[in-house]
Design a protein around this motif. Structure first.
Motif, mmCIF file in Angstrom:
data_model
loop_
_atom_site.group_PDB
_atom_site.id
_atom_site.type_symbol
_atom_site.label_atom_id
_atom_site.label_comp_id
_atom_site.label_asym_id
_atom_site.label_seq_id
_atom_site.Cartn_x
_atom_site.Cartn_y
_atom_site.Cartn_z
ATOM 1 N N GLU A 195 -6.557 2.242 3.026
ATOM 2 C CA GLU A 195 -5.291 2.136 2.304
ATOM 3 C C GLU A 195 -5.579 2.042 0.819
ATOM 4 O O GLU A 195 -6.620 1.496 0.405
ATOM 5 N N ILE A 196 -4.676 2.585 0.028
ATOM 6 C CA ILE A 196 -4.808 2.464 -1.427
ATOM 7 C C ILE A 196 -3.811 1.426 -1.908
ATOM 8 O O ILE A 196 -2.604 1.520 -1.647
ATOM 9 N N LEU A 197 -4.341 0.430 -2.595
ATOM 10 C CA LEU A 197 -3.529 -0.634 -3.154
ATOM 11 C C LEU A 197 -3.427 -0.466 -4.663
ATOM 12 O O LEU A 197 -4.386 -0.024 -5.299
ATOM 13 N N TYR A 198 -2.303 -0.812 -5.215
ATOM 14 C CA TYR A 198 -2.124 -0.892 -6.671
ATOM 15 C C TYR A 198 -2.541 0.400 -7.367
ATOM 16 O O TYR A 198 -3.064 0.378 -8.469
ATOM 17 N N GLY A 199 -2.388 1.525 -6.677
ATOM 18 C CA GLY A 199 -2.645 2.817 -7.296
ATOM 19 C C GLY A 199 -4.067 3.296 -7.268
ATOM 20 O O GLY A 199 -4.313 4.499 -7.279
ATOM 21 N N SER A 250 0.849 -1.208 0.000
ATOM 22 C CA SER A 250 0.000 0.000 0.000
ATOM 23 C C SER A 250 0.873 1.241 0.000
ATOM 24 O O SER A 250 1.857 1.320 0.739
ATOM 25 N N ASP A 251 0.527 2.218 -0.829
ATOM 26 C CA ASP A 251 1.388 3.393 -0.939
ATOM 27 C C ASP A 251 0.743 4.681 -0.469
ATOM 28 O O ASP A 251 1.360 5.744 -0.519
ATOM 29 N N TYR A 252 -0.469 4.562 0.054
ATOM 30 C CA TYR A 252 -1.173 5.789 0.455
ATOM 31 C C TYR A 252 -2.227 5.407 1.472
ATOM 32 O O TYR A 252 -2.940 4.414 1.281
ATOM 33 N N PHE A 253 -2.326 6.192 2.542
ATOM 34 C CA PHE A 253 -3.258 5.895 3.626
ATOM 35 C C PHE A 253 -4.050 7.139 3.972
ATOM 36 O O PHE A 253 -3.532 8.263 3.909
ATOM 37 N N ILE A 254 -5.308 6.911 4.351
ATOM 38 C CA ILE A 254 -6.208 8.024 4.606
ATOM 39 C C ILE A 254 -6.994 7.749 5.879
ATOM 40 O O ILE A 254 -7.335 6.596 6.157
ATOM 41 N N ILE A 284 -1.561 10.273 4.269
ATOM 42 C CA ILE A 284 -0.111 10.155 4.373
ATOM 43 C C ILE A 284 0.372 9.187 3.314
ATOM 44 O O ILE A 284 -0.276 8.165 3.043
ATOM 45 N N ARG A 285 1.510 9.484 2.727
ATOM 46 C CA ARG A 285 2.077 8.613 1.717
ATOM 47 C C ARG A 285 3.052 7.652 2.389
ATOM 48 O O ARG A 285 3.603 7.942 3.448
ATOM 49 N N SER A 286 3.316 6.532 1.765
ATOM 50 C CA SER A 286 4.124 5.489 2.405
ATOM 51 C C SER A 286 5.584 5.883 2.589
ATOM 52 O O SER A 286 6.304 5.237 3.352
ATOM 53 N N ASN A 287 6.041 6.940 1.927
ATOM 54 C CA ASN A 287 7.421 7.366 2.113
ATOM 55 C C ASN A 287 7.566 8.390 3.253
ATOM 56 O O ASN A 287 8.611 9.001 3.425
#
Lengths: 111, 114
Positions: A92-96, A30-34, A50-53
Motif C-alpha cells: 500500500e502507498i501511504l501519504y503519497g 492508503s490511496d494506492y495498492f499494488i 488499483i487506486r482507492s477510488n
C-alpha cells in the motif's frame, strides 16, 4: 533459492484452477495498492495495481479486488499455471510516497 | 534492456568491515529505494531518494548510509556491518512512487555478516 518464504501462509492449488490470494491492509488513508510476484532468486515483479477510488481492476489472467470497508485486498489468478508459483506481496502507498509491503503468501501450483 | 542492476549478488563479510552494495538503473527514474527482506517480514524500506542529492530515511535506516550523486546510481553503504544486517537486499526504482509508476526491482544482494 532465497529463503524468504519461511513462516508465510501457503496456498496450494491444482494447475488450471483459479487462485485467490488475500491481503489485509492497515491504513484507511492508503490511496494506492499494488500486487507483486517474487520468484525464487529474483526481485519482486509488478503484477497489477488499483487506486482507492476503484473496487476492481482486471489484467491478463489477474483481477484485483479492493474492499475498503473491511480494508481487504485480493488477487485472483485465473487458470493457474506452474509458472505462477511464487511469493505474492500486496503493498500500500501511504501519504503519497511511502510504500509498505505485506509479509507475503506462497502460491504452490500442483501439476 | 530496462533494468535495475545490483552488485554483488552474494557477499560474505566480517563484523566491522565497511562495504558498499551498488545499484544502477538505466530508465532515467527519479525515485530509488533500498529494501531488506527477512524471512516472514516482507520488504522493509531502508532509505529512499526522490531525486539527485535528496535522500530520506525509511523504516529501518539504522546502520546504513546512502548517497545519490547521480540519477542512475544509489549505493548502499554499511560503515560497520553487524550480524543483524545479514539479510537479502533489494534496490528498486520508479519514475515516482505513485499511481502508474510501479517499482522495478533488482535481483537482490544476499549479505552475510559473520
Amino acid at each position: 533459492g532465497e529463503s524468504v518464504g519461511l513462516h508465510l501462509p501457503t496456498l496450494s492449488v491444482q494447475e488450471g484452477d483459479n487462485s485467490i490470494i488475500n491481503c489485509a491492509y492497515s491504513n484507511s488513508a492508503s490511496d494506492y495498492f499494488i500486487w507483486y510476484k517474487q520468484e525464487s532468486g529474483k526481485g519482486p515483479q509488478f503484477i497489477i495495481d488499483i487506486r482507492s477510488n476503484m473496487d476492481k481492476r482486471q489484467g491478463q489472467r489477474v483481477t484485483v479486488l479492493l474492499n475498503k470497508t473491511v480494508k481487504h485486498l485480493s488477487l485472483q489468478i485465473a487458470a493457474t499455471q506452474p509458472g505462477d508459483s511464487a511469493v505474492y506481496f500486496c503493498a500500500e502507498i501511504l501519504y503519497g510516497n511511502k510504500l509498505v509491503f505485506g509479509a507475503g503468501t506462497i502460491l504452490r501450483v500442483k501439476s | 534492456e530496462a533494468q535495475v542492476t545490483q552488485n554483488p549478488r552474494y557477499l560474505i563479510t566480517v563484523t566491522g568491515k565497511k562495504l558498499t552494495v551498488t545499484c544502477s538503473q538505466n530508465m532515467n527514474h527519479e525515485y530509488m529505494s533500498w529494501y531488506r527482506q527477512d524471512p516472514g517480514l516482507g520488504l522493509r524500506q531502508i532509505y529512499y531518494s526522490m531525486n539527485v542529492e535528496v535522500t530520506d530515511k525509511g523504516d529501518v535506516p539504522e546502520g546504513y548510509k546512502v548517497s545519490r550523486k547521480e540519477k542512475r546510481n544509489f549505493p548502499l553503504i554499511l560503515e560497520s556491518p553487524s550480524p543483524n544486517q545479514t539479510s537479502l537486499y533489494f534496490c528498486a526504482s520508479s519514475l515516482s512512487p505513485s499511481w502508474d509508476s510501479p517499482l522495478h526491482f533488482g535481483n537482490g544482494t544476499r549479505l552475510t555478516v559473520t
